[in-house]
Design a protein around this motif. Sequence first.
Motif, PDB file in Angstrom:
ATOM      1  N   MET A 157       0.852  -1.190   0.000  1.00 60.92           N
ATOM      2  CA  MET A 157       0.000   0.000   0.000  1.00 60.92           C
ATOM      3  C   MET A 157       0.895   1.250   0.000  1.00 60.92           C
ATOM      4  O   MET A 157       1.899   1.281   0.698  1.00 60.92           O
ATOM      5  CB  MET A 157      -0.875  -0.014   1.261  1.00 60.92           C
ATOM      6  N   SER A 158       0.543   2.260  -0.804  1.00 62.71           N
ATOM      7  CA  SER A 158       1.396   3.449  -0.886  1.00 62.71           C
ATOM      8  C   SER A 158       1.210   4.323   0.357  1.00 62.71           C
ATOM      9  O   SER A 158       0.169   4.273   1.015  1.00 62.71           O
ATOM     10  CB  SER A 158       1.031   4.267  -2.121  1.00 62.71           C
ATOM     11  N   LEU A 159       2.242   5.144   0.606  1.00 61.70           N
ATOM     12  CA  LEU A 159       2.171   6.047   1.758  1.00 61.70           C
ATOM     13  C   LEU A 159       1.004   7.023   1.584  1.00 61.70           C
ATOM     14  O   LEU A 159       0.283   7.350   2.524  1.00 61.70           O
ATOM     15  CB  LEU A 159       3.491   6.807   1.878  1.00 61.70           C
ATOM     16  N   GLN A 160       0.814   7.467   0.325  1.00 64.30           N
ATOM     17  CA  GLN A 160      -0.303   8.376   0.018  1.00 64.30           C
ATOM     18  C   GLN A 160      -1.614   7.764   0.512  1.00 64.30           C
ATOM     19  O   GLN A 160      -2.389   8.394   1.208  1.00 64.30           O
ATOM     20  CB  GLN A 160      -0.356   8.593  -1.503  1.00 64.30           C
ATOM     21  N   LYS A 161      -1.794   6.468   0.158  1.00 59.67           N
ATOM     22  CA  LYS A 161      -3.046   5.812   0.536  1.00 59.67           C
ATOM     23  C   LYS A 161      -3.146   5.687   2.058  1.00 59.67           C
ATOM     24  O   LYS A 161      -4.202   5.934   2.645  1.00 59.67           O
ATOM     25  CB  LYS A 161      -3.136   4.441  -0.139  1.00 59.67           C
ATOM     26  N   ILE A 162      -2.033   5.307   2.699  1.00 61.01           N
ATOM     27  CA  ILE A 162      -2.064   5.147   4.156  1.00 61.01           C
ATOM     28  C   ILE A 162      -2.474   6.457   4.818  1.00 61.01           C
ATOM     29  O   ILE A 162      -3.347   6.500   5.676  1.00 61.01           O
ATOM     30  CB  ILE A 162      -0.684   4.749   4.706  1.00 61.01           C
ATOM     31  N   LEU A 163      -1.851   7.550   4.396  1.00 58.90           N
ATOM     32  CA  LEU A 163      -2.124   8.818   5.077  1.00 58.90           C
ATOM     33  C   LEU A 163      -3.496   9.366   4.701  1.00 58.90           C
ATOM     34  O   LEU A 163      -4.124  10.046   5.495  1.00 58.90           O
ATOM     35  CB  LEU A 163      -0.997   9.818   4.811  1.00 58.90           C
ATOM     36  N   ASN A 164      -3.990   9.025   3.496  1.00 58.06           N
ATOM     37  CA  ASN A 164      -5.366   9.397   3.179  1.00 58.06           C
ATOM     38  C   ASN A 164      -6.317   8.628   4.065  1.00 58.06           C
ATOM     39  O   ASN A 164      -7.287   9.163   4.586  1.00 58.06           O
ATOM     40  CB  ASN A 164      -5.685   9.087   1.703  1.00 58.06           C
ATOM     41  N   ILE A 165      -5.986   7.338   4.234  1.00 56.98           N
ATOM     42  CA  ILE A 165      -6.820   6.515   5.108  1.00 56.98           C
ATOM     43  C   ILE A 165      -6.812   7.108   6.508  1.00 56.98           C
ATOM     44  O   ILE A 165      -7.827   7.229   7.159  1.00 56.98           O
ATOM     45  CB  ILE A 165      -6.305   5.051   5.125  1.00 56.98           C
ATOM     46  N   PHE A 166      -5.618   7.542   6.948  1.00 54.62           N
ATOM     47  CA  PHE A 166      -5.496   8.149   8.267  1.00 54.62           C
ATOM     48  C   PHE A 166      -6.524   9.273   8.456  1.00 54.62           C
ATOM     49  O   PHE A 166      -6.969   9.522   9.549  1.00 54.62           O
ATOM     50  CB  PHE A 166      -4.106   8.781   8.426  1.00 54.62           C
ATOM     51  N   ARG A 167      -6.852   9.961   7.362  1.00 54.90           N
ATOM     52  CA  ARG A 167      -7.655  11.175   7.507  1.00 54.90           C
ATOM     53  C   ARG A 167      -9.168  10.899   7.427  1.00 54.90           C
ATOM     54  O   ARG A 167      -9.960  11.786   7.639  1.00 54.90           O
ATOM     55  CB  ARG A 167      -7.243  12.184   6.432  1.00 54.90           C
ATOM     56  N   ARG A 168      -9.564   9.689   7.050  1.00 52.71           N
ATOM     57  CA  ARG A 168     -10.991   9.408   6.963  1.00 52.71           C
ATOM     58  C   ARG A 168     -11.535   8.970   8.322  1.00 52.71           C
ATOM     59  O   ARG A 168     -10.870   8.223   9.025  1.00 52.71           O
ATOM     60  CB  ARG A 168     -11.229   8.267   5.963  1.00 52.71           C
ATOM     61  N   PRO A 169     -12.733   9.406   8.699  1.00 54.66           N
ATOM     62  CA  PRO A 169     -13.251   8.953   9.981  1.00 54.66           C
ATOM     63  C   PRO A 169     -13.567   7.464   9.936  1.00 54.66           C
ATOM     64  O   PRO A 169     -13.971   6.944   8.919  1.00 54.66           O
ATOM     65  CB  PRO A 169     -14.537   9.765  10.166  1.00 54.66           C
ATOM     66  N   TRP A 209      -3.294  12.537  12.227  1.00 59.80           N
ATOM     67  CA  TRP A 209      -3.198  11.151  11.737  1.00 59.80           C
ATOM     68  C   TRP A 209      -3.906  10.188  12.678  1.00 59.80           C
ATOM     69  O   TRP A 209      -3.881  10.347  13.896  1.00 59.80           O
ATOM     70  CB  TRP A 209      -1.734  10.704  11.631  1.00 59.80           C
ATOM     71  N   LYS A 210      -4.540   9.187  12.075  1.00 58.25           N
ATOM     72  CA  LYS A 210      -5.159   8.083  12.819  1.00 58.25           C
ATOM     73  C   LYS A 210      -4.528   6.794  12.324  1.00 58.25           C
ATOM     74  O   LYS A 210      -4.092   6.721  11.175  1.00 58.25           O
ATOM     75  CB  LYS A 210      -6.670   8.003  12.534  1.00 58.25           C
ATOM     76  N   ARG A 211      -4.515   5.780  13.153  1.00 59.31           N
ATOM     77  CA  ARG A 211      -3.972   4.488  12.715  1.00 59.31           C
ATOM     78  C   ARG A 211      -5.130   3.648  12.210  1.00 59.31           C
ATOM     79  O   ARG A 211      -5.833   3.018  12.987  1.00 59.31           O
ATOM     80  CB  ARG A 211      -3.242   3.819  13.868  1.00 59.31           C
ATOM     81  N   GLN A 212      -5.336   3.678  10.898  1.00 60.03           N
ATOM     82  CA  GLN A 212      -6.497   2.998  10.319  1.00 60.03           C
ATOM     83  C   GLN A 212      -6.093   1.761   9.538  1.00 60.03           C
ATOM     84  O   GLN A 212      -4.971   1.647   9.059  1.00 60.03           O
ATOM     85  CB  GLN A 212      -7.268   3.966   9.415  1.00 60.03           C
ATOM     86  N   PHE A 213      -7.031   0.842   9.439  1.00 59.99           N
ATOM     87  CA  PHE A 213      -6.784  -0.373   8.658  1.00 59.99           C
ATOM     88  C   PHE A 213      -8.109  -0.871   8.110  1.00 59.99           C
ATOM     89  O   PHE A 213      -9.178  -0.524   8.610  1.00 59.99           O
ATOM     90  CB  PHE A 213      -6.132  -1.458   9.530  1.00 59.99           C
ATOM     91  N   THR A 214      -7.984  -1.672   7.053  1.00 59.31           N
ATOM     92  CA  THR A 214      -9.166  -2.316   6.490  1.00 59.31           C
ATOM     93  C   THR A 214      -9.158  -3.764   6.959  1.00 59.31           C
ATOM     94  O   THR A 214      -8.182  -4.487   6.735  1.00 59.31           O
ATOM     95  CB  THR A 214      -9.142  -2.271   4.945  1.00 59.31           C
TER      96      THR A 214
END
Length: 226
Positions: free
Chosen positions: A1-13, A161-166
């Motif tokens: 997973m790209s860093l862009q995607k990780i940090l975008n994920i971080f920003r979604r509630p 940042w949040k620590r998010q995962f799918t």
Amino acid sequence: MSLQKILNIFRRPAIELTPLDAYALWADNYPPEAHNSLMKIEERAMIDLLPELKNKIVLDLACGSGRYILKAKEQGASEVYGLDFSLPMLSRARDVSNQLALGNMTALPFESDSIDVVICGLSIGHVRDLMPIYREISRVLSPNGVMVCSDIHPFGKLAGWKRQFTASNGLEYSVEHHFHLYKDHHIACTSNQMVIEDVREPVIDGKHQWEGVPAILAIRARKTLN
Ligand SMILES: C[S@@+](CC[C@H](N)C(=O)[O-])C[C@H]1O[C@@H](n2cnc3c(N)ncnc32)[C@H](O)[C@@H]1O
């Protein structure tokens, strides 16, 4: 997973879970290797800070699926233990080790002065108060023993940042995280007979909103002789 995607994920509630509930859902997708860009940045810093592991007794604290158990074995450690409080994560670590303990970072089932090196990757932020963890790390370390630990950089608090995962159910969750400043580590170390020897703050590179921003705080500390 790209860093862009990780940090975008971080920003979604997303629904925030306790670490125990989160890792029960995350374990299936958590292989014992750096499996995203943030972990790759973190791992380079940790490897850089690690002392010589040959013939050493190593504890991978909050080992998850056993990423640093594998690294310690590769580097010739004589004994490598893993500890985690999540049974599903420890079950994954069974693929890489049979010296595993189910337990909490704040009360380690190891004798005092019994471990040469404690490695703790990306886990310490799941606990609000560093003091009990450092107390236990220092207790189990032999005099002159070394701890190397990493966490999400406290800059992340400012950045939101949040620590998010799918999870395998397709839903996104975040996991409870507490940002710790460098001075929190310093105070917890000096209060527990440890001295910080070296620090890394690797930054995010490449074209990115957070380019040049430190993503990880990684610390090497040594237990003093008295
Ligand atoms: C992000 S994972 C990191 C796993 C591994 N250290 C790595 O770097 O690949 C965080 C791990 O910390 C564990 N953990 C969180 N809080 C803990 C606690 N209080 N005691 C023991 N393990 C804990 C979780 O169960 C999870 O396996």
